[in-house]
Write a protein that holds these residues in place. Structure first.
Motif, short mmCIF file in Angstrom:
data_model
loop_
_atom_site.label_atom_id
_atom_site.label_comp_id
_atom_site.label_asym_id
_atom_site.label_seq_id
_atom_site.Cartn_x
_atom_site.Cartn_y
_atom_site.Cartn_z
N PRO A 154 2.22 25.18 35.13
CA PRO A 154 1.54 24.30 36.08
C PRO A 154 1.13 23.00 35.42
CG PRO A 154 0.13 26.11 35.43
CD PRO A 154 1.45 26.36 34.79
N ILE A 155 0.95 21.97 36.22
CA ILE A 155 0.57 20.67 35.65
C ILE A 155 -0.74 20.21 36.25
CG2 ILE A 155 2.88 19.90 35.05
CD1 ILE A 155 3.19 18.63 37.67
N ASN A 156 -1.44 19.39 35.49
CA ASN A 156 -2.71 18.84 35.98
C ASN A 156 -2.95 17.52 35.31
OD1 ASN A 156 -4.77 18.97 33.63
ND2 ASN A 156 -3.60 20.89 33.52
N LEU A 157 -3.80 16.73 35.93
CA LEU A 157 -4.16 15.43 35.34
C LEU A 157 -5.64 15.51 34.98
CD1 LEU A 157 -3.16 12.63 34.63
CD2 LEU A 157 -3.75 11.88 36.93
N ASP A 158 -5.90 15.94 33.75
CA ASP A 158 -7.27 16.12 33.26
C ASP A 158 -8.11 16.98 34.21
OD1 ASP A 158 -6.40 14.48 31.29
OD2 ASP A 158 -7.31 12.68 32.16
N TYR A 159 -7.42 17.88 34.88
CA TYR A 159 -8.09 18.78 35.84
C TYR A 159 -8.90 18.01 36.88
CZ TYR A 159 -6.44 22.45 32.87
OH TYR A 159 -5.61 23.28 32.17
N GLN A 160 -8.39 16.85 37.26
CA GLN A 160 -9.04 16.13 38.35
C GLN A 160 -8.44 16.60 39.66
OE1 GLN A 160 -9.53 11.74 37.16
NE2 GLN A 160 -7.85 12.52 35.94
N ALA A 189 0.06 9.98 37.27
CA ALA A 189 0.83 10.29 36.07
C ALA A 189 2.12 10.96 36.47
CB ALA A 189 0.02 11.19 35.15
N LEU A 190 3.12 10.81 35.59
CA LEU A 190 4.43 11.40 35.80
C LEU A 190 4.59 12.58 34.85
CD1 LEU A 190 7.34 11.23 37.00
CD2 LEU A 190 7.88 9.73 35.08
N PHE A 191 5.06 13.73 35.40
CA PHE A 191 5.20 14.93 34.59
C PHE A 191 6.64 15.42 34.65
CE2 PHE A 191 0.80 14.77 35.72
CZ PHE A 191 0.14 15.23 34.60
N SER A 192 7.04 16.15 33.61
CA SER A 192 8.34 16.80 33.64
C SER A 192 8.22 18.07 34.48
CB SER A 192 8.76 17.15 32.22
OG SER A 192 9.68 18.21 32.25
N ALA A 193 9.13 18.28 35.40
CA ALA A 193 9.05 19.44 36.28
C ALA A 193 9.33 20.73 35.53
CB ALA A 193 10.04 19.28 37.43
N SER A 194 10.19 20.69 34.51
CA SER A 194 10.58 21.95 33.87
C SER A 194 9.57 22.38 32.82
CB SER A 194 11.97 21.81 33.27
OG SER A 194 12.01 20.70 32.41
N THR A 195 8.97 21.45 32.08
CA THR A 195 8.07 21.86 31.01
C THR A 195 6.62 21.57 31.31
OG1 THR A 195 8.29 19.74 29.92
CG2 THR A 195 9.86 21.44 29.30
N GLY A 196 6.34 20.76 32.31
CA GLY A 196 4.96 20.42 32.61
C GLY A 196 4.37 19.39 31.68
N GLU A 197 5.22 18.78 30.83
CA GLU A 197 4.71 17.77 29.90
C GLU A 197 4.35 16.48 30.63
OE1 GLU A 197 7.00 17.34 25.93
OE2 GLU A 197 8.31 18.26 27.41
N LEU A 198 3.37 15.79 30.10
CA LEU A 198 3.02 14.48 30.64
C LEU A 198 4.03 13.46 30.11
CD1 LEU A 198 0.92 12.69 32.13
CD2 LEU A 198 -0.18 12.36 29.92
#
Lengths: 410, 746
Positions: A154-160, A189-198
């Motif tokens: 899962p991805i998040n942006l500083d848990y905002q 922010a833009l994230f990678s869909a496969s790894t969740g990296e920022l």
């Protein structure tokens, strides 16, 4: 060297398969079979009369049939996941995906699966990716699923708290988040869909919060005339044909509804509509969502009773032409209603209301299908993409996937 | 227990996921793959193709290698596999690099090319084996895909190796230099090597080849152009430059990147053309002016095509051409020799125009800007001579009188179109109109015009050029001619019988105003004639009430039958004045000047001219004068010349007329033109002020000039006078606050 014989023998995990080079050529260059041929699709070696492959023979049979007929038939005794793994080994995953379901048609949709998640709280948004995956925003976290409906980190942006999400391409997801009270952070922010990296953080510098994204880099801000609040917009939509942005600020956020088309090339508002000054009985015609339909040069709006209304984009003074269907719906409001949402896909108009999604077709937007599932409660958001429709329920943390079956035999 | 052992007891084992593959096994798997990569390189270098490789290289089995690579990635040894690949490939490339370095002289490029082909083959095979890694491990770990990695390593270890980089560049540049000097090189090999640089990425091609190539080319062409310009004339130089340019374009198409074409042609253009542009154009004895003089279409075309490629190239040609045309044109129109014959003068202008039209169409690609330059040059010098309008009208007169006999209709049109073209250049179109009217009147009344169609066609052209107003009077003249014919027919059908076999009268009734008539005194006609004229007058006024007829005896002609001394009979074609004089001799043997003047009342200058032509022109002297002299004196006496002879039965006695206007006549015409302009200027001012209401002085001048441009160039001083006059007559007033402003008074 003369003409090679066309047949090829494989020993897969002990089981003998015989096929032809023609069939294998369907796999394309970018596969194990492709690598076995030379540039002219001749087999590269004839050392032995059979090729040993140390893999599961049942799955090989399914994939071989896929190469032979272009159809994917998964026997019930083979787990899908195993088949996908095998397809990945041979480099046939794209073949499997494109054979898995057919081209999108709102009137032939079948419910394929429902996925339940663990996230607490109500879902905010669901967005279909370009190749069949999706992402779901729950509070401050976005869950990403690929087309096999495998969950990725899962991805998040500083848990905002997430305001909206969107796919840039099959690999990139953009999140826009609210600022936390008094902190002034927020952002995109833009994230990678496969790894969740920022991958990239957009620098948004404006006193207003970010509510949605349009793709690309922030170039400039558009300053709206007073009262027409762009910063508080509920919905923005980019129109490719006219290079304009549709901005809608709607009822619960403001007392009145404002819809406008903005042209950023000269920073002007080229079209606008508002329900200020409409007759007093408006409360049953309050616009809850809007979508621009460039093919017919109109803007479709919907009220809380799922009445559709239409406006002409070419006329500068817009007035809504309502179609009256609300009588049908009255009297059976569920406990937790959700506001209607609209979507458009290849000339078909979709509108979600409570626990069902209606499909409208034709010049007069006739109701042609209704998609409904018995459990999960109202649909709070839905999205179409990658030839699939995703519907997110509000009462239980669950979303449905609707697909069009692959083409019929004849 | 030793201390050591105690410590070991306390050691905490890190948590291990249970399905870890033994690293030794991973090592073994990698060894197999590493060995395979070695085998691939070694065998390909040995000249085996892919098929033979798997066949012969005992240990290699594609499926097995693929599975091994798959296993490594699956069991999280992707990183090891990837870094192993990098180091193994680097190792091989270092060796390859040594063998390329060792290649001598001309073999260097061939060795490089061979190794590059081998490397590509190997890379393809390695990529096939590592396909699973390429698809899964590489994208999720942001590594470079195998194929691209192979190219990058080749770039870093071969192309950018210190011993190869400069040598490669120098070899390539040297080969190109050799080719430029006219020798043949192996273009296939060049193409392969350049293609390799392009495959390695645009930046490699640009940095390692294109940039230095362009610099060296610039130097080469700088030196060469210097050499050429000192030894060749302009035409030869341009030929050489064109050939060089084509060579470079051809070179690009044979073995360079198509994108380089614009860059290298830029270099050639700059060094060979842009830097020498002025010197070429002004080159003595062979520059642009000489080319224009000698009509060298091919050289001019070449110059145009080459100069077009560089900034300001065309404007340089255009400027030189313009000033040349202006100079020669100015000489032409101010040459007093030329002014003697108006027809010749206009023909010269037309020839000049034809010459440049041909140059522009053959050599300058019909370039609009050149046409405009030509037009403005003509406009410039034609108006330098104030007699141009008169001469052009005379030219038309000449053509329509006699020049067009036996010429086809299309050719007539061509001549007229050319005249119209010159007409367009005129600023004083109203002066032309004045003269044209005079000349047309003469042609019509004397019946000298060759072709009615040609006359009308020219009027239509003038009309389309200048509008209805310009030609309405000219058209009126044609209408008069036609009505006169009808009137005469009517006169003779009603009076024919009573007239018997007396003299025949042909009257042309001219509308006052349409014709350039001079008020003239009517002379005394012979009795027979005046009786006939009276009859016509009463007939005409009977059919057209309320009109007034006055006789223009100065413009008529007459045919007389005369019998001379020995009975020789002739028909004399004379003017009305001459007719009056000759008729007097029916009743008298000899008459003095005074007697003739008294009897005819012809104004004395006209009488003198008329007598001169009757008595002093050799071969046509029907009268004899005493004393014999060239000029007519007041005391001269005239007799019929009985000895008159002529080969022809019909004798045309011309009047001595000056074709070209004499100086006082010119002044008079000029004055009349100026008079005619006044109302036109006033009308323009009123039209403009009516729509603008308020306007300042400068703007009025500008607008009036613009409005009248199609007819003449208004003189600002004259416009000012007209404004004053309009103010006096209360059409306009000056603004009280701002004196420069004029106000329209409705």
């Amino acid at each position: 060297m003369g003409i090679q014989k066309d047949t090829v023998k494989f020993n897969v995990g002990g089981k003998i398969f015989e096929t032809t080079a023609t069939t294998l050529a369907n796999a394309g260059r970018n596969s194990l079979f492709g690598a076995m041929f030379d540039d002219n699709w001749n087999l590269q070696s004839e050392r032995s009369d059979e090729y040993f492959i140390d893999r599961n023979p049942e799955c090989f049979a399914v994939l071989l049939d896929l190469l032979r007929s272009g159809e994917l038939c998964i026997p019930s005794n083979i787990p899908e996941k195993l088949l996908y793994k095998e397809a990945l080994f041979y480099g046939l995953l794209d073949h499997v995906r494109s054979a898995k379901w057919g081209q999108f048609d709102g009137n032939r949709l079948r419910h394929s699966r429902s996925i339940a998640g663990q996230a607490p709280g109500d879902g905010t948004a669901i967005r279909a990716g370009p190749d069949g995956g999706c992402c779901v925003a729950h509070g401050s976290v976005v869950h990403v699923y690929d087309w096999m409906l495998e969950e990725h980190p899962p991805i998040n942006l500083d848990y905002q708290r997430v305001n909206d999400i969107g796919w840039i391409d099959s690999q990139g997801i953009v999140i826009s988040a609210c600022e936390r009270l008094g902190r002034g952070d927020g952002g995109m922010a833009l994230f990678s869909a496969s790894t969740g990296e920022l991958r990239h953080r957009f620098h948004v510098t404006h006193e207003n919060q970010v509510k949605s994204y349009t793709g690309g880099k922030q170039i400039d801000f558009y300053y709206e005339p007073p009262g027409w609040s762009l910063g508080d917009a509920d919905k923005v939509q980019w129109l490719n044909g006219t290079n304009c942005l549709l901005v809608a600020t709607l009822f619960p956020r403001k007392d009145n509804c404002y819809i406008s088309l903005l042209d950023f090339r000269d920073k002007s508002m080229v079209w606008a509509w508002s329900d200020i000054g409409s007759p007093a009985r408006v409360d049953e015609k309050r616009v809850r969502d809007a979508i621009a339909m460039e093919d017919t040069n109109s803007i479709c709006v919907v009220n809380e009773y799922e009445d559709l209304g239409f406006m002409d984009m070419r006329k500068t003074v817009g007035s809504v032409r309502w179609s009256s269907r609300s009588r049908l719906m009255k009297g059976k409001m569920p406990d937790e209603p959700c506001y209607p949402k609209l979507a458009l896909h290849e000339g078909q108009l979709f509108s979600s209301m409570n626990d069902s999604i209606s499909v409208f077709c034709g010049a007069d937007w006739v109701l042609t299908s209704r998609l409904r599932r018995s459990y999960g409660g109202s649909i709070c958001d839905f999205s179409i993409g990658g030839d699939r429709l995703f519907a997110l329920h509000s009462e239980e943390n669950i979303f449905d996937i609707w697909e069009t079956p692959s083409p019929q035999i004849i | 227990m030793s201390n050591n052992q105690k410590k070991r007891n306390f050691q905490i084992e890190a948590f291990k996921p249970k399905e870890v593959v033994d690293p030794k096994y991973a090592e073994k798997t990698w060894k197999i793959l590493e060995n395979a990569i070695h085998e691939i390189y070694n065998h390909i270098a040995g000249g085996l193709n892919l098929e033979e490789l798997y066949h012969n290289a005992g240990g290699l089995n594609f499926e097995e290698l693929y599975r091994n690579a798959y296993n490594m990635v699956l069991h999280k040894f992707g990183e090891k596999l990837y870094s192993g690949l990098v180091s193994t490939m680097t190792l091989h490339l270092k060796e390859i690099s040594k063998s390329i370095e060792a290649a001598q002289g001309g073999l260097f490029l061939e060795e490089l090319n061979r190794k590059w082909t081998d490397h590509n083959k190997a890379l393809q095979m390695i990529r096939d084996i590592l396909m699973y890694m390429d698809r899964t491990f590489i994208p999720s770990n942001h590594k470079t895909p195998v194929h691209e990695l192979g190219l990058n390593l080749w770039r870093d270890n071969i192309i950018h190796s210190s011993k190869i980089q400069m040598r490669l560049l120098n070899t390539l540049l040297e080969l190109i230099l050799i080719e430029r000097t006219g020798e043949v090189i192996n273009r296939g090999l060049m193409r392969n090597i350049i293609k390799m640089l392009m495959d390695l990425g645009p930046s490699v091609y640009q940095e390692d080849f294109e940039k230095p190539f362009l610099e060296v080319s610039a130097d080469f062409y700088r030196v060469e152009s210097q050499k050429f310009i000192e030894s060749c004339d302009c035409g030869d130089y341009l030929k050489k430059a064109e050939r060089r340019l084509n060579e470079e374009i051809e070179r690009v198409s044979h073995y360079l990147d198509a994108k380089s074409e614009a860059k290298i042609t830029n270099v050639v253009e700059k060094e060979m053309i842009a830097n020498h542009m002025l010197r070429l154009v002004h080159m003595e004895n062979s520059g642009l002016v000489n080319m224009l003089l000698d009509d060298k279409y091919e050289d001019l075309g070449r110059m145009y095509n080459l100069f077009r490629r560089v900034p300001n190239g065309l404007s340089t040609i255009r400027d030189v051409m313009t000033s040349h045309i202006r100079d020669t044109g100015k000489q032409l129109v101010t040459d007093p020799e030329r002014l003697k014959d108006p027809v010749e003068f206009v023909q010269c202008l037309l020839d000049e125009k034809d010459k440049y039209d041909k140059i522009i169409s053959l050599a300058f690609n019909n370039d609009k800007t050149f046409q405009n330059a030509l037009n403005s040059s003509f406009e410039f010098f034609i108006n330098l001579n104030s007699r141009s309008p008169e001469f052009i009208s005379l030219f038309v007169d000449d053509k329509l009188r006699k020049g067009l006999k036996g010429v086809s209709e299309e050719d007539v049109e061509i001549v007229l179109d050319k005249v119209m073209m010159l007409f367009r250049y005129l600023q004083e179109k109203d002066v032309f109109e004045k003269y044209y009217k005079q000349h047309l009147a003469k042609r019509l009344l004397s019946g000298k015009t060759v072709s009615d169609d040609a006359e009308r066609s020219l009027i239509v052209k003038l009309k389309t050029e200048c509008g209805y107003q310009f030609t309405s009077k000219l058209e009126g003249m044609f209408t008069d001619m036609k009505t006169s014919q009808d009137t005469m027919q009517g006169f003779y059908t009603s009076h024919g019988a009573e007239l018997g076999d007396g003299p025949t009268l042909a009257v042309q009734v001219l509308t006052t105003g349409s014709w350039p008539t001079q008020p003239s005194v009517t002379c005394n006609l012979p009795a027979e004639m005046s009786a006939l004229c009276e009859k016509f007058r009463s007939y005409y006024l009977g059919t057209h009430t309320g009109r007034r007829l006055s006789w223009q005896t100065n413009m008529g002609t007459a045919d007389l039958k005369a019998t001379f001394g020995k009975g020789q009979k002739h028909e004399l074609n004379v003017s009305t004045y001459q007719m009056c004089v000759l008729m007097l001799f029916n009743n008298a043997e000899r008459l003095s000047y005074k007697e003739i003047e008294q009897a005819t009342e012809i104004p004395s200058p006209d009488l003198k001219r008329c007598l001169q032509s009757l008595a002093c022109v050799k071969g046509k002297n029907v009268l004899r004068k005493e004393p014999m002299s060239k000029d007519i004196g007041e005391d001269d006496v005239f007799l019929v010349n009985d000895k008159f002879t002529s080969k022809f039965y019909k004798v045309k006695i011309g009047t001595v007329v000056a074709q070209k206007e004499s100086e006082p006549e010119k002044q008079e015409t000029r004055q009349r033109v100026e008079e005619d302009r006044k109302p036109q200027i006033e009308a323009a001012i009123v039209r403009i002020m009516k729509s603008r209401r308020v306007l300042d002085h400068n703007n009025i001048i500008a607008e009036v000039t613009k409005q009248l441009q199609s007819r003449f160039l208004a003189n600002p001083g004259e416009i000012k006078k007209r404004i004053e006059s309009l103010i006096e007559r209360d059409f306009l007033e000056r603004d009280n606050a701002d004196r420069r402003l004029y106000r329209y008074l409705a």
